[in-house]
Design a protein around this motif. Structure first.
Motif, PDB file in Angstrom:
ATOM      1  N   ALA A   1       9.624 -11.081   1.033  1.00 54.64           N
ATOM      2  CA  ALA A   1       8.879 -10.225   1.958  1.00 54.64           C
ATOM      3  C   ALA A   1       9.221  -8.757   1.728  1.00 54.64           C
ATOM      4  O   ALA A   1       8.336  -7.898   1.725  1.00 54.64           O
ATOM      5  N   ALA A   2      10.494  -8.465   1.522  1.00 51.50           N
ATOM      6  CA  ALA A   2      10.913  -7.085   1.269  1.00 51.50           C
ATOM      7  C   ALA A   2      10.281  -6.555  -0.013  1.00 51.50           C
ATOM      8  O   ALA A   2       9.851  -5.401  -0.071  1.00 51.50           O
ATOM      9  N   ALA A   3      10.202  -7.401  -1.032  1.00 50.97           N
ATOM     10  CA  ALA A   3       9.568  -6.981  -2.289  1.00 50.97           C
ATOM     11  C   ALA A   3       8.085  -6.693  -2.069  1.00 50.97           C
ATOM     12  O   ALA A   3       7.551  -5.700  -2.587  1.00 50.97           O
ATOM     13  N   ALA A   4       7.416  -7.544  -1.301  1.00 52.32           N
ATOM     14  CA  ALA A   4       5.994  -7.321  -1.017  1.00 52.32           C
ATOM     15  C   ALA A   4       5.799  -6.036  -0.221  1.00 52.32           C
ATOM     16  O   ALA A   4       4.917  -5.226  -0.541  1.00 52.32           O
ATOM     17  N   PHE A   5       6.646  -5.827   0.807  1.00 52.12           N
ATOM     18  CA  PHE A   5       6.550  -4.590   1.575  1.00 52.12           C
ATOM     19  C   PHE A   5       6.887  -3.385   0.701  1.00 52.12           C
ATOM     20  O   PHE A   5       6.328  -2.305   0.875  1.00 52.12           O
ATOM     21  N   GLY A   6       7.812  -3.565  -0.240  1.00 48.51           N
ATOM     22  CA  GLY A   6       8.141  -2.487  -1.169  1.00 48.51           C
ATOM     23  C   GLY A   6       6.932  -2.078  -1.999  1.00 48.51           C
ATOM     24  O   GLY A   6       6.693  -0.892  -2.216  1.00 48.51           O
ATOM     25  N   LEU A   7       6.161  -3.057  -2.442  1.00 46.65           N
ATOM     26  CA  LEU A   7       4.940  -2.748  -3.187  1.00 46.65           C
ATOM     27  C   LEU A   7       3.943  -1.997  -2.310  1.00 46.65           C
ATOM     28  O   LEU A   7       3.252  -1.092  -2.773  1.00 46.65           O
ATOM     29  N   LEU A   8       3.879  -2.366  -1.051  1.00 46.25           N
ATOM     30  CA  LEU A   8       2.941  -1.722  -0.139  1.00 46.25           C
ATOM     31  C   LEU A   8       3.438  -0.364   0.343  1.00 46.25           C
ATOM     32  O   LEU A   8       2.720   0.356   1.028  1.00 46.25           O
ATOM     33  N   ALA A   9       4.667  -0.005  -0.016  1.00 41.51           N
ATOM     34  CA  ALA A   9       5.205   1.303   0.351  1.00 41.51           C
ATOM     35  C   ALA A   9       4.551   2.427  -0.447  1.00 41.51           C
ATOM     36  O   ALA A   9       4.665   3.588  -0.089  1.00 41.51           O
ATOM     37  N   SER A  10       3.859   2.079  -1.511  1.00 43.74           N
ATOM     38  CA  SER A  10       3.111   3.060  -2.292  1.00 43.74           C
ATOM     39  C   SER A  10       1.763   3.288  -1.612  1.00 43.74           C
ATOM     40  O   SER A  10       1.016   2.337  -1.377  1.00 43.74           O
ATOM     41  N   SER A  11       1.462   4.544  -1.301  1.00 47.68           N
ATOM     42  CA  SER A  11       0.187   4.824  -0.636  1.00 47.68           C
ATOM     43  C   SER A  11      -1.000   4.431  -1.519  1.00 47.68           C
ATOM     44  O   SER A  11      -2.030   3.990  -1.009  1.00 47.68           O
ATOM     45  N   ALA A  12      -0.858   4.555  -2.832  1.00 50.34           N
ATOM     46  CA  ALA A  12      -1.950   4.167  -3.736  1.00 50.34           C
ATOM     47  C   ALA A  12      -2.198   2.651  -3.659  1.00 50.34           C
ATOM     48  O   ALA A  12      -3.346   2.202  -3.548  1.00 50.34           O
ATOM     49  N   ARG A  13      -1.119   1.866  -3.688  1.00 51.48           N
ATOM     50  CA  ARG A  13      -1.291   0.405  -3.612  1.00 51.48           C
ATOM     51  C   ARG A  13      -1.765  -0.022  -2.226  1.00 51.48           C
ATOM     52  O   ARG A  13      -2.586  -0.928  -2.097  1.00 51.48           O
ATOM     53  N   LEU A  14      -1.284   0.640  -1.193  1.00 52.89           N
ATOM     54  CA  LEU A  14      -1.748   0.317   0.148  1.00 52.89           C
ATOM     55  C   LEU A  14      -3.237   0.647   0.293  1.00 52.89           C
ATOM     56  O   LEU A  14      -3.988  -0.111   0.904  1.00 52.89           O
ATOM     57  N   HIS A  15      -3.674   1.750  -0.296  1.00 56.55           N
ATOM     58  CA  HIS A  15      -5.095   2.112  -0.272  1.00 56.55           C
ATOM     59  C   HIS A  15      -5.918   1.044  -0.998  1.00 56.55           C
ATOM     60  O   HIS A  15      -6.992   0.650  -0.523  1.00 56.55           O
ATOM     61  N   LEU A  16      -5.414   0.552  -2.118  1.00 58.79           N
ATOM     62  CA  LEU A  16      -6.105  -0.525  -2.839  1.00 58.79           C
ATOM     63  C   LEU A  16      -6.190  -1.782  -1.976  1.00 58.79           C
ATOM     64  O   LEU A  16      -7.235  -2.443  -1.909  1.00 58.79           O
ATOM     65  N   MET A  17      -5.091  -2.119  -1.316  1.00 60.00           N
ATOM     66  CA  MET A  17      -5.093  -3.296  -0.449  1.00 60.00           C
ATOM     67  C   MET A  17      -6.064  -3.109   0.710  1.00 60.00           C
ATOM     68  O   MET A  17      -6.763  -4.040   1.104  1.00 60.00           O
ATOM     69  N   TRP A  18      -6.128  -1.901   1.252  1.00 60.63           N
ATOM     70  CA  TRP A  18      -7.069  -1.617   2.333  1.00 60.63           C
ATOM     71  C   TRP A  18      -8.501  -1.816   1.833  1.00 60.63           C
ATOM     72  O   TRP A  18      -9.310  -2.468   2.491  1.00 60.63           O
ATOM     73  N   ALA A  19      -8.791  -1.266   0.667  1.00 63.37           N
ATOM     74  CA  ALA A  19     -10.137  -1.408   0.097  1.00 63.37           C
ATOM     75  C   ALA A  19     -10.459  -2.883  -0.137  1.00 63.37           C
ATOM     76  O   ALA A  19     -11.561  -3.349   0.188  1.00 63.37           O
ATOM     77  N   LEU A  20      -9.512  -3.624  -0.691  1.00 64.05           N
ATOM     78  CA  LEU A  20      -9.753  -5.045  -0.973  1.00 64.05           C
ATOM     79  C   LEU A  20      -9.801  -5.877   0.308  1.00 64.05           C
ATOM     80  O   LEU A  20     -10.397  -6.960   0.320  1.00 64.05           O
ATOM     81  N   SER A  21      -9.205  -5.406   1.385  1.00 68.22           N
ATOM     82  CA  SER A  21      -9.300  -6.133   2.647  1.00 68.22           C
ATOM     83  C   SER A  21     -10.721  -6.045   3.204  1.00 68.22           C
ATOM     84  O   SER A  21     -11.102  -6.849   4.046  1.00 68.22           O
ATOM     85  N   GLN A  22     -11.499  -5.088   2.706  1.00 64.23           N
ATOM     86  CA  GLN A  22     -12.892  -4.941   3.122  1.00 64.23           C
ATOM     87  C   GLN A  22     -13.829  -5.802   2.266  1.00 64.23           C
ATOM     88  O   GLN A  22     -14.979  -6.008   2.613  1.00 64.23           O
ATOM     89  N   GLY A  23     -13.324  -6.271   1.120  1.00 68.79           N
ATOM     90  CA  GLY A  23     -14.124  -7.123   0.238  1.00 68.79           C
ATOM     91  C   GLY A  23     -13.714  -6.939  -1.210  1.00 68.79           C
ATOM     92  O   GLY A  23     -13.056  -5.970  -1.568  1.00 68.79           O
ATOM     93  N   GLU A  24     -14.113  -7.877  -2.033  1.00 70.21           N
ATOM     94  CA  GLU A  24     -13.722  -7.845  -3.447  1.00 70.21           C
ATOM     95  C   GLU A  24     -14.372  -6.681  -4.171  1.00 70.21           C
ATOM     96  O   GLU A  24     -15.390  -6.143  -3.729  1.00 70.21           O
TER      97      GLU A  24
END
Length: 130
Positions: free
Chosen positions: A29-52
């Motif tokens: 879980a810490a490793a996953a949260f570490g990946l999401l600590a990057s604003s660029a990766r979090l932005h990608l995850m946000w975009a992908l949470s809206q659809g593929e």
């Protein structure tokens, strides 16, 4: 002696009675949260949470260079947060886990709401207190 056993229970269980997760799960879980600590990766995850989406559209949406976005997606994919499939010549990325989608949406949504609330103008009441 029974006092020690009661204390032991409070250390390993929370108020709802759930046991603490194993160290391996916490590390993952810490490793996953570490990946999401990057604003660029979090932005990608946000975009992908809206659809593929494919890498080109994602790069345009997040304002990143195509190679950098591809590298971020590769890291998210290795962590199991993102999956992909081929459609002809395109690689389409998506989040396969609805709980991850919920996590990202709640986290970003709550922080967005807080930001909007904090920056809302304060209206003074007129005619009160002279």
């Amino acid at each position: 002696m029974s006092q020690g056993r009661g204390r032991e229970r409070t250390v390993t269980e929370n108020a709802a009675g759930f046991e603490d997760p194993p160290a391996e799960v916490l590390a993952e879980a810490a490793a996953a949260f570490g990946l999401l600590a990057s604003s660029a990766r979090l932005h990608l995850m946000w975009a992908l949470s809206q659809g593929e989406s494919d890498v080109t559209h994602l790069a345009d949406r997040v304002g990143g260079a195509l190679p950098a976005v591809s590298q971020h997606l590769a890291k998210l994919k290795l962590a199991g947060l993102v999956r992909s499939r081929r459609e002809g010549r395109r690689q389409v990325y998506y989040i396969d886990d609805p709980d991850v989608v919920t996590l990202v949406r709640v986290m970003v949504g709550q922080l967005t709401a807080r930001t909007r609330h904090a920056s809302a103008p304060v209206h003074r009441l007129r005619g009160i207190g002279g």
